[in-house]
Design a protein around this motif. Structure first.
Motif, mmCIF file in Angstrom:
data_model
loop_
_atom_site.group_PDB
_atom_site.id
_atom_site.type_symbol
_atom_site.label_atom_id
_atom_site.label_comp_id
_atom_site.label_asym_id
_atom_site.label_seq_id
_atom_site.Cartn_x
_atom_site.Cartn_y
_atom_site.Cartn_z
ATOM 1 N N LEU A 149 38.323 48.024 28.534
ATOM 2 C CA LEU A 149 39.602 47.380 28.851
ATOM 3 C C LEU A 149 39.689 46.937 30.317
ATOM 4 C CD1 LEU A 149 42.128 49.525 26.752
ATOM 5 C CD2 LEU A 149 41.122 47.293 26.217
ATOM 6 N N PRO A 150 39.329 47.793 31.302
ATOM 7 C CA PRO A 150 39.327 47.316 32.690
ATOM 8 C C PRO A 150 38.359 46.157 32.913
ATOM 9 C CG PRO A 150 39.289 49.712 32.648
ATOM 10 C CD PRO A 150 39.064 49.252 31.243
ATOM 11 N N ALA A 151 37.199 46.187 32.226
ATOM 12 C CA ALA A 151 36.223 45.105 32.367
ATOM 13 C C ALA A 151 36.796 43.795 31.845
ATOM 14 C CB ALA A 151 34.932 45.451 31.621
ATOM 15 N N LEU A 152 37.492 43.860 30.716
ATOM 16 C CA LEU A 152 38.135 42.654 30.166
ATOM 17 C C LEU A 152 39.189 42.121 31.125
ATOM 18 C CD1 LEU A 152 38.543 43.670 26.412
ATOM 19 C CD2 LEU A 152 37.093 41.844 27.316
ATOM 20 N N LEU A 172 40.604 37.959 35.171
ATOM 21 C CA LEU A 172 41.048 37.527 36.503
ATOM 22 C C LEU A 172 39.981 36.662 37.175
ATOM 23 C CD1 LEU A 172 42.676 40.863 37.775
ATOM 24 C CD2 LEU A 172 43.849 38.795 36.984
ATOM 25 N N LEU A 173 38.701 37.037 36.999
ATOM 26 C CA LEU A 173 37.617 36.235 37.569
ATOM 27 C C LEU A 173 37.579 34.849 36.925
ATOM 28 C CD1 LEU A 173 34.749 38.912 37.717
ATOM 29 C CD2 LEU A 173 35.945 37.892 39.663
ATOM 30 N N TRP A 174 37.802 34.807 35.609
ATOM 31 C CA TRP A 174 37.792 33.535 34.896
ATOM 32 C C TRP A 174 38.937 32.641 35.354
ATOM 33 C CZ3 TRP A 174 41.343 31.674 31.101
ATOM 34 C CH2 TRP A 174 40.913 30.493 30.462
ATOM 35 N N ILE A 175 40.105 33.245 35.548
ATOM 36 C CA ILE A 175 41.272 32.478 36.023
ATOM 37 C C ILE A 175 41.002 31.909 37.415
ATOM 38 C CG2 ILE A 175 43.683 32.694 36.763
ATOM 39 C CD1 ILE A 175 44.057 34.746 34.503
ATOM 40 N N THR A 193 32.217 35.516 35.303
ATOM 41 C CA THR A 193 32.541 36.816 34.721
ATOM 42 C C THR A 193 31.263 37.644 34.600
ATOM 43 O OG1 THR A 193 32.274 35.949 32.480
ATOM 44 C CG2 THR A 193 34.470 35.849 33.433
ATOM 45 N N MET A 194 31.381 38.945 34.863
ATOM 46 C CA MET A 194 30.163 39.772 34.865
ATOM 47 C C MET A 194 30.402 41.231 34.524
ATOM 48 S SD MET A 194 29.604 40.153 38.972
ATOM 49 C CE MET A 194 30.973 40.710 40.014
#
Length: 511
Positions: free
Chosen positions: A374-377, A382-385, A390-391
């Motif tokens: 869940l934290p990774a998602l 946020l990185l995608w936005i 994303t990684m």
């Protein structure tokens, strides 16, 4: 004990004297242990004649360029500083590949090795647990056979050191410094891998491996029997290191170049991406600093090489491991690591350093979802936005896969005997003890893992020491945020309990 140590060593040369003028052939010289072996030989036995490394082209990089890149490693900082010119004048390469028939050597290079070499270190191996059987067999099994065929041709061979692993007999406990019966016929295994297609071999592999957890330990166990067939024919030593980790002293404290063992756990935990680990916290894993192992390699080659070979000679086996001399549980590693990371935090941590371990699959799976997935998602979203790559979810997938592969070792314990290994160091001459005596019991674990964490920052993550104040400030902010989130979560949970009908029903029931 083995026959090699039970002899009068008064007239035997010291280790540097023995290596003077010698030519050495090393496979796996660009690997973690290979680098430290090469550095130690050049540093402490500088009068050796030369060292040949078996190098293959890799990812389009030619062997000569790989040799140049090898010397550029920080592992050779001490050598460049204190023994300038030694590497350039003593180290050569021969192009080849352990996984190929004839080692991929040209006729000219093979003749060179056969005529000049006195000492061989066969260190190369595929150490990946998830390698298909064909891949592992080609390098670990066929590669050993091809090395033995080469050794049989060498005109003046004094010692052949075969590097195995203490974990190649995990179907037994305790594990002694002896050769155990083969798990299969090594020739038949090679024939199956060479004659059948990949899909068929992969289908057969689980049944073929039997009690062994992966192709690495299975093929390493069979490789020992390839070597053992030359008992009484070649001067051979088998060394079985346990989990090889960062250096204790040489070439510098904390030298490391892979994430194996506790360093990987400490780094992942310190970065905040490892929040839970499936493991038995009271299991004692066996770790050996790389420089301790390498000193043992050189001592074993010396004591074998200084004895005239006779047909009645046995093949000594040494467990290069800590055994009962210096043990640490996974739970203790976590505790020590948390304290060290707080003082020497890593750059740009994502979450507060910490994490926990559990031997409950249910608790582990639940924590993986809540604390990893869940934290990774959320972070990847946020990185995608923000338009960035994303990684985090990809990293978490790798961590989960690694934990699954290591679960066999993290939830079980074995007792390794190391009497031969310890007795060997007692036979070192007084002049050699400063450079080649390997200490195990007196290693300060707190200090060792501190250097391991610092080494991970420098050599694995390429983080600069001058950035530590910035890293500490960021660490404190993240830890404060982590505590606020934790308080908020439990505060909301408490508020929900107090406001819910559940609490009223409980009170009514007991009043």
């Amino acid at each position: 004990m083995t026959f090699l140590e039970d002899r009068d060593l008064d007239g035997v040369p010291t280790i540097p004297e023995y290596y003077r003028g010698k030519t050495i052939f090393i496979t796996g010289g660009t690997g973690f242990m290979g680098k430290v072996l090469l550095e130690k030989l050049l540093y402490s036995c500088s009068d050796l004649d030369r060292i040949y490394l078996l190098l293959r082209p890799k990812k389009g990089v030619k062997p000569e360029n790989r040799l140049a890149a090898l010397y550029a490693s920080p592992c050779y900082d001490r050598l460049r500083r204190e023994r300038p010119g030694v590497f350039e004048s003593k180290v050569y390469f021969v192009a080849g590949d352990c996984s190929e028939i004839g080692l991929g050597l040209s006729e000219e290079d093979r003749t060179l090795i056969v005529n000049r070499t006195q000492i061989i270190f066969h260190v190369a191996a595929s150490v990946r647990f998830d390698d298909p059987l064909k891949v592992a067999a080609n390098l670990n099994l066929r590669g050993t056979r091809e090395m033995i065929e080469l050794a049989k041709e060498v005109q003046n061979l004094e010692c052949f050191v075969h590097v195995s692993t203490t974990y190649c007999n995990t179907n037994r406990d305790p594990i002694e410094e002896i050769l155990y019966p083969p798990l299969a016929d090594w020739r038949e295994t090679l024939e199956i891998c060479e004659s059948l297609d990949d899909k068929t071999v992969n289908i057969l592999s689980p049944k073929y491996l039997g009690e062994m957890p992966n192709t690495y330990v299975f093929t390493k166990q069979l490789a020992e029997h390839v070597v053992n067939e030359q008992r009484g024919k070649l001067p051979i030593v088998i060394i079985r290191p346990s989990v090889v980790i960062s250096s204790y002293e040489e070439p510098m404290p904390g030298w490391i170049e892979n994430f194996n063992g506790p360093v990987g756990i400490l780094v992942a935990s310190g970065k905040g991406i490892l929040r839970t680990l499936y493991c038995n916290p009271v299991v004692t894993a066996d770790y050996i600093p790389v420089d301790v192992a390498i000193r043992g390699f050189i001592a074993a080659s010396w004591i074998r090489g200084t004895k005239k070979f006779e047909p009645m000679d046995d093949i000594p086996i040494y467990h290069s491991c800590a055994s009962s001399l210096n043990q640490i549980t996974t739970g203790e590693i976590f505790d020590v690591g948390h304290k060290i990371i707080a003082t020497y935090p890593l750059d740009d941590i994502i979450m507060g350093g910490g994490g926990s371990i559990t031997d409950s699959k249910f608790i582990y799976s639940t924590k993986v979802i809540l604390l990893h997935v869940l934290p990774a998602l959320l972070i990847d979203t946020l990185l995608w936005i923000c338009g960035k790559k994303t990684m985090v979810l990809k990293i978490q997938r790798r961590i989960y896969s690694a934990n699954c592969a290591l679960a066999y070792y993290l939830t079980q314990q074995w007792s390794f005997s190391n009497q031969n290994f310890i007795y060997l160091r007692s036979k070192l001459k007084d002049e050699d003890k400063e450079q080649f005596y390997y200490e195990i019991k007196k290693i300060d674990r707190q200090e060792f893992y501190k250097h391991s964490c610092i080494g991970a920052r420098r050599y694995l993550l390429k983080e600069k020491d001058e950035d530590l104040p910035k890293a500490r400030a960021h660490y404190n902010r993240v830890m404060l945020f982590d505590k606020l989130i934790t308080c908020l979560f439990y505060g909301c949970l408490l508020w929900w309990v107090l406001r819910s009908q559940f609490l009223s029903n409980v009170i009514d029931k007991f009043l």
